[in-house]
Write a protein that holds these residues in place. Structure first.
Motif, short mmCIF file in Angstrom:
data_model
loop_
_atom_site.label_atom_id
_atom_site.label_comp_id
_atom_site.label_asym_id
_atom_site.label_seq_id
_atom_site.Cartn_x
_atom_site.Cartn_y
_atom_site.Cartn_z
N MET A 164 7.20 149.42 10.50
CA MET A 164 8.37 150.27 10.32
C MET A 164 8.55 150.65 8.84
SD MET A 164 12.33 149.37 11.22
CE MET A 164 12.79 148.66 9.66
N PHE A 165 8.40 149.66 7.97
CA PHE A 165 8.59 149.89 6.54
C PHE A 165 7.54 150.87 6.01
CE2 PHE A 165 8.40 148.85 2.04
CZ PHE A 165 9.74 148.85 1.72
N PHE A 166 6.28 150.68 6.40
CA PHE A 166 5.21 151.57 5.94
C PHE A 166 5.42 152.99 6.45
CE2 PHE A 166 3.26 147.92 4.28
CZ PHE A 166 2.14 148.27 3.54
N CYS A 167 5.83 153.11 7.73
CA CYS A 167 6.09 154.44 8.30
C CYS A 167 7.27 155.12 7.61
CB CYS A 167 6.34 154.34 9.80
SG CYS A 167 4.88 153.91 10.77
N LEU A 168 8.27 154.33 7.22
CA LEU A 168 9.43 154.89 6.51
C LEU A 168 9.02 155.47 5.17
CD1 LEU A 168 12.33 152.33 7.01
CD2 LEU A 168 12.26 154.71 7.75
N GLN A 169 8.12 154.79 4.48
CA GLN A 169 7.73 155.24 3.15
C GLN A 169 6.83 156.47 3.18
OE1 GLN A 169 9.15 153.96 0.40
NE2 GLN A 169 10.27 152.71 1.87
N ASN A 170 6.11 156.65 4.29
CA ASN A 170 5.19 157.79 4.38
C ASN A 170 5.13 158.27 5.82
OD1 ASN A 170 3.20 159.66 3.98
ND2 ASN A 170 1.92 158.32 2.74
N ARG A 171 6.16 159.00 6.24
CA ARG A 171 6.29 159.38 7.65
C ARG A 171 5.17 160.31 8.13
NH1 ARG A 171 12.33 160.92 7.26
NH2 ARG A 171 12.00 160.25 5.14
N SER A 172 4.56 161.07 7.22
CA SER A 172 3.48 161.97 7.63
C SER A 172 2.23 161.19 8.07
CB SER A 172 3.11 162.92 6.48
OG SER A 172 2.60 162.19 5.38
N ARG A 173 2.13 159.92 7.69
CA ARG A 173 0.96 159.12 8.07
C ARG A 173 1.30 158.10 9.17
NH1 ARG A 173 -2.12 157.22 2.71
NH2 ARG A 173 -3.97 157.57 3.95
N SER A 174 2.45 158.25 9.78
CA SER A 174 2.89 157.28 10.78
C SER A 174 1.88 157.10 11.91
CB SER A 174 4.25 157.68 11.37
OG SER A 174 5.26 157.53 10.41
N PHE A 175 1.33 158.21 12.42
CA PHE A 175 0.38 158.11 13.54
C PHE A 175 -0.87 157.33 13.11
CE2 PHE A 175 -3.14 159.66 16.20
CZ PHE A 175 -2.65 159.29 17.44
N LEU A 176 -1.35 157.59 11.90
CA LEU A 176 -2.51 156.85 11.38
C LEU A 176 -2.19 155.36 11.32
CD1 LEU A 176 -5.31 156.68 9.98
CD2 LEU A 176 -4.09 157.06 7.80
N TYR A 177 -1.01 155.02 10.81
CA TYR A 177 -0.63 153.61 10.71
C TYR A 177 -0.52 152.96 12.09
CZ TYR A 177 0.68 154.68 5.85
OH TYR A 177 0.67 155.05 4.53
N VAL A 178 0.00 153.71 13.06
CA VAL A 178 0.13 153.19 14.43
C VAL A 178 -1.25 152.88 15.01
CG1 VAL A 178 0.72 153.88 16.80
CG2 VAL A 178 2.36 154.24 14.94
N VAL A 179 -2.19 153.79 14.85
CA VAL A 179 -3.55 153.58 15.37
C VAL A 179 -4.21 152.38 14.70
CG1 VAL A 179 -5.87 154.59 15.52
CG2 VAL A 179 -3.86 155.99 16.06
N ILE A 180 -4.11 152.31 13.37
CA ILE A 180 -4.72 151.19 12.64
C ILE A 180 -4.08 149.87 13.08
CG2 ILE A 180 -4.95 150.11 10.36
CD1 ILE A 180 -5.16 152.98 9.22
N ALA A 181 -2.76 149.84 13.19
CA ALA A 181 -2.07 148.61 13.59
C ALA A 181 -2.49 148.18 15.00
CB ALA A 181 -0.56 148.82 13.53
N ALA A 182 -2.60 149.14 15.92
CA ALA A 182 -2.97 148.81 17.31
C ALA A 182 -4.39 148.25 17.37
CB ALA A 182 -2.84 150.05 18.19
N VAL A 183 -5.32 148.87 16.66
CA VAL A 183 -6.72 148.40 16.66
C VAL A 183 -6.83 147.04 16.00
CG1 VAL A 183 -9.05 148.86 15.77
CG2 VAL A 183 -7.71 150.72 16.79
N ALA A 184 -6.18 146.86 14.83
CA ALA A 184 -6.26 145.58 14.11
C ALA A 184 -5.60 144.46 14.91
CB ALA A 184 -5.61 145.72 12.73
N SER A 185 -4.47 144.75 15.54
CA SER A 185 -3.79 143.76 16.36
C SER A 185 -4.66 143.36 17.56
CB SER A 185 -2.45 144.32 16.85
OG SER A 185 -1.78 143.39 17.65
N THR A 186 -5.35 144.32 18.14
CA THR A 186 -6.25 144.04 19.26
C THR A 186 -7.42 143.16 18.81
OG1 THR A 186 -5.64 146.13 20.31
CG2 THR A 186 -7.66 145.08 21.08
N LEU A 187 -7.95 143.42 17.62
CA LEU A 187 -9.04 142.59 17.09
C LEU A 187 -8.55 141.16 16.86
CD1 LEU A 187 -10.75 145.06 14.60
CD2 LEU A 187 -11.62 144.28 16.82
#
Length: 196
Positions: free
Chosen positions: A44-67
């Motif tokens: 949430m904090f990272f998305c707040l600081q750079n909302r234009s990259r929110s989708f990228l952060y979501v994808v990275i978080a989902a993949v890393a969490s799955t790993l």
């Protein structure tokens, strides 16, 4: 205490606004198996600081969490006889482990999907899936799908209501850290009490 939280806040802003922000997201979420920090708040904090990259952060978080979940699955699958006595009841309460075990035996993939969607410890979910030899591909697929949906809701909320949320976080960061710290401490005490 307020000075410490101010340092933490400045550190988090610096990392969230740096060109290496995707790296920090990947690192933190890949360590989800061993961290006791609520990572949705970090996303949430990272998305707040750079909302234009929110989708990228979501994808990275989902993949890393799955790993991270996959690492827990492999530990449970191959090393449970060796590590199990150290984890239950010291890191995971016996009652929690037994409850999740029963759900896995009854619902299998649905248990993984709902466990990954809800704020449930991924360490318990993944270890139990490995212990009960749930199919590795269905496990990875269910975790990835559920984590993506969960994190997309967080990222989407920040894109839609980001300015209001950012003002609130900027104004009350110290109190938010105190509440999160209190929740983590209460969770530790609760699981310790259950284990003993």
């Amino acid at each position: 205490m307020r000075q410490s939280t101010a340092k933490l806040y400045n550190w988090a802003i610096q990392k969230a606004n740096s060109s290496k922000a995707p790296f920090w997201i990947a690192l933190l979420f890949s360590l989800e198996l061993v961290l006791f920090v609520p990572l949705d708040a970090i996303l949430m904090f990272f998305c707040l600081q750079n909302r234009s990259r929110s989708f990228l952060y979501v994808v990275i978080a989902a993949v890393a969490s799955t790993l991270s979940a996959l690492a827990g699955y492999l530990l449970g699958h191959f090393l449970w006889d060796l590590i199990g006595p150290y984890i239950v009841p010291h890191l995971i309460a016996t009652a929690s482990f037994d409850r999740v075990s029963n759900h896995f035996q009854e619902y299998e993939s649905w248990a993984v999907i709902f466990g990954s969607l809800l704020p449930f410890p991924i360490k318990v979910l993944s270890l139990v899936a490995g212990v009960f030899h749930l199919g590795i591909l269905p496990f990875v697929g269910c975790v990835l799908l559920a984590r993506f949906v969960r994190f997309a809701l967080v990222g989407g909320a920040m894109v839609i209501w980001g300015e209001r949320v950012k003002l609130f976080v900027d104004r009350h960061f110290h109190r938010i850290v105190m509440v999160i710290g209190a929740k983590i401490a209460m969770a530790f005490l609760f699981f310790w009490a259950l284990a003993h």
